[in-house]
Design an enzyme around this catalytic site. Structure first.
Site, mmCIF file in Angstrom:
data_model
loop_
_atom_site.group_PDB
_atom_site.id
_atom_site.type_symbol
_atom_site.label_atom_id
_atom_site.label_comp_id
_atom_site.label_asym_id
_atom_site.label_seq_id
_atom_site.Cartn_x
_atom_site.Cartn_y
_atom_site.Cartn_z
ATOM 1 N N GLY A 10 0.838 -1.211 0.000
ATOM 2 C CA GLY A 10 0.000 0.000 0.000
ATOM 3 C C GLY A 10 0.865 1.250 0.000
ATOM 4 N N GLY A 13 -0.369 4.783 -1.172
ATOM 5 C CA GLY A 13 -1.502 5.428 -0.498
ATOM 6 C C GLY A 13 -1.068 6.619 0.347
ATOM 7 N N ILE A 40 -0.469 0.615 -11.281
ATOM 8 C CA ILE A 40 0.111 1.827 -10.690
ATOM 9 C C ILE A 40 1.506 2.077 -11.243
ATOM 10 C CG2 ILE A 40 0.931 2.852 -8.536
ATOM 11 C CD1 ILE A 40 -1.369 1.598 -7.119
ATOM 12 N N ARG A 41 1.747 3.346 -11.589
ATOM 13 C CA ARG A 41 3.069 3.702 -12.113
ATOM 14 C C ARG A 41 4.097 3.671 -10.981
ATOM 15 N NH1 ARG A 41 2.909 7.897 -9.401
ATOM 16 N NH2 ARG A 41 1.126 9.221 -9.267
ATOM 17 N N ASP A 52 -0.281 -8.633 -6.739
ATOM 18 C CA ASP A 52 -1.445 -8.510 -5.863
ATOM 19 C C ASP A 52 -1.038 -8.919 -4.438
ATOM 20 O OD1 ASP A 52 -3.783 -8.832 -4.506
ATOM 21 O OD2 ASP A 52 -4.711 -10.217 -5.935
ATOM 22 N N TYR A 141 -15.517 -1.989 7.598
ATOM 23 C CA TYR A 141 -14.138 -1.564 7.852
ATOM 24 C C TYR A 141 -13.800 -1.720 9.338
ATOM 25 C CZ TYR A 141 -10.267 1.927 7.864
ATOM 26 O OH TYR A 141 -9.078 2.600 7.998
ATOM 27 N N LYS A 145 -11.178 -4.105 11.292
ATOM 28 C CA LYS A 145 -10.139 -3.577 12.188
ATOM 29 C C LYS A 145 -10.144 -4.318 13.529
ATOM 30 C CE LYS A 145 -8.174 -0.500 9.534
ATOM 31 N NZ LYS A 145 -6.943 -0.923 8.836
HETATM 32 C C1 AKB Z 1 -11.549 6.521 7.087
HETATM 33 O O1 AKB Z 1 -12.185 7.553 7.306
HETATM 34 O O2 AKB Z 1 -12.042 5.520 6.567
HETATM 35 C C2 AKB Z 1 -10.109 6.460 7.539
HETATM 36 C C3 AKB Z 1 -9.972 6.042 8.962
HETATM 37 C C4 AKB Z 1 -10.352 6.951 10.064
HETATM 38 O O3 AKB Z 1 -9.543 4.953 9.236
HETATM 39 N N1 AKB Z 1 -9.492 7.731 7.320
#
Ligand code: AKB
Length: 318
Positions: A10, A13, A40-41, A52, A141, A145
């Site tokens: 990553g 990013g 991605i360059r 990947d 997400y 986490k």
């Molecule tokens: C998001 O907003 O998804 C991220 C984070 C707070 O993990 N920037």
């Protein structure tokens, strides 16, 4: 500690771009390897391997070939991107992490993996959120986490893996374009201010969220990775804090430097995500264990962002 060979996934990013520049001050170009998706360059003067990151064979080949000692596993989808495709988010965010942890055990590699304030949810205390508290996120997400944090701790307890993690707040940076997240309004706003002198914010003006300027985030990440293992008392993920502000407060700060700037507020589906997260974090454990101390307040961060984004726009890069 012997010679280090670093792998960053990553790397293109928001965090990766600044992390690789900072690592380059300490390590030579041939001691840093970054993975890049085929489309991605290349952009760094370090070793770039195309492939990947969720492909175990690809990662294993790189770890063996370059005799990697440390991995910063940053590849992943953010909160908004994960809601668009929860199945993909699970595969990349959790599947990718599991692959890295398994290989790290096999090749005795030290790992950094970012968690986020997204690990918290609506039932978590919102102010000065403690290190150990309720973790019931309502986004994919956030579920990734929390699961990832527990997996890291398990690999440390079960296999003795040296894996370290931070719960990143919203990060504000200018070198790379912002990803598909919720706190990212705080990056988009600078580009809009400088290009159009106006911005439409997708969060309500009173949405207070924990935030941090990228230089502090990189400094803390490298400090955590450099700390002696006996100092690391948290193997899930450390609360990590600097500043917190609302969109309205950020707008007021930008206006101090650019009085003509205006902002309107049109909260959309991302508001619900923001509402589920804390407003401020208690990071006393990080301060105690490895001397964490941020340097940027809202005013200092705003000045640097306006200066650097404006330079970038003048030079024509995105
Ligand atoms: C998001 O907003 O998804 C991220 C984070 C707070 O993990 N920037």
């Amino acid at each position: 500690m012997g010679k280090r060979k670093i792998l960053v996934t990553g790397a293109f990013g928001l965090v990766g771009t600044d992390l690789v520049s900072e690592l380059r001050k300490k390590y030579s170009a041939k001691d840093i390897v970054v993975t890049a998706h085929n489309t991605i360059r290349d952009g760094f003067d370090v070793i770039v391997e195309h492939g990947d990151v969720t492909d175990e064979n690809f990662l294993e080949k790189i770890i063996k070939k370059h005799q990697i000692t440390d991995v910063y596993h940053l590849a992943g989808l953010l909160s908004v991107g994960s809601e668009k495709d929860p199945q993909l988010a699970w595969r990349i965010n959790l599947g990718g992490l599991k692959t890295v942890l398994d290989l790290a055990v096999k090749y005795k590699v030290k790992v950094f993996w970012p968690s986020s304030i997204a690990a918290f949810g609506p039932t978590t205390p919102k102010e000065n959120t403690p290190q150990h508290t309720v973790l019931e996120p309502t986004t994919m997400y956030g579920v990734n986490k929390v699961s990832g944090e527990l997996l890291c701790q398990y690999y440390n307890l079960r296999y003795g893996l040296d894996v370290r993690s931070l719960r990143y707040p919203g990060l504000i940076a200018y070198k790379a374009p912002p990803g598909d997240g919720t706190t990212e309004y705080s990056v988009h706003i600078f580009y809009a201010a400088l290009k159009d002198k106006k911005y439409t914010c997708f969060l309500d003006k009173n949405s207070r969220l924990p935030m941090m300027f990228i230089d502090d985030a990189i400094k803390g990440t490298l400090q955590l990775m450099a700390a002696p293992p006996e100092k690391i008392t948290i193997r899930t993920s450390y609360n990590f804090a600097a500043i917190n502000f609302t969109p309205e407060e950020l707008v007021a700060e930008i206006k101090k430097n650019m009085p003509e700037f205006t902002c309107e507020y049109k909260p959309d589906h991302r508001q619900k995500i923001a509402d589920s997260w804390p407003k401020s974090l208690d990071d006393s454990q990080a301060k105690k264990d490895w001397d964490w101390k941020p340097e940027y307040d809202l005013s200092k961060m705003t000045k640097v962002m306006l200066k650097e984004v404006s330079k970038k726009l003048r030079s024509g890069s995105k």
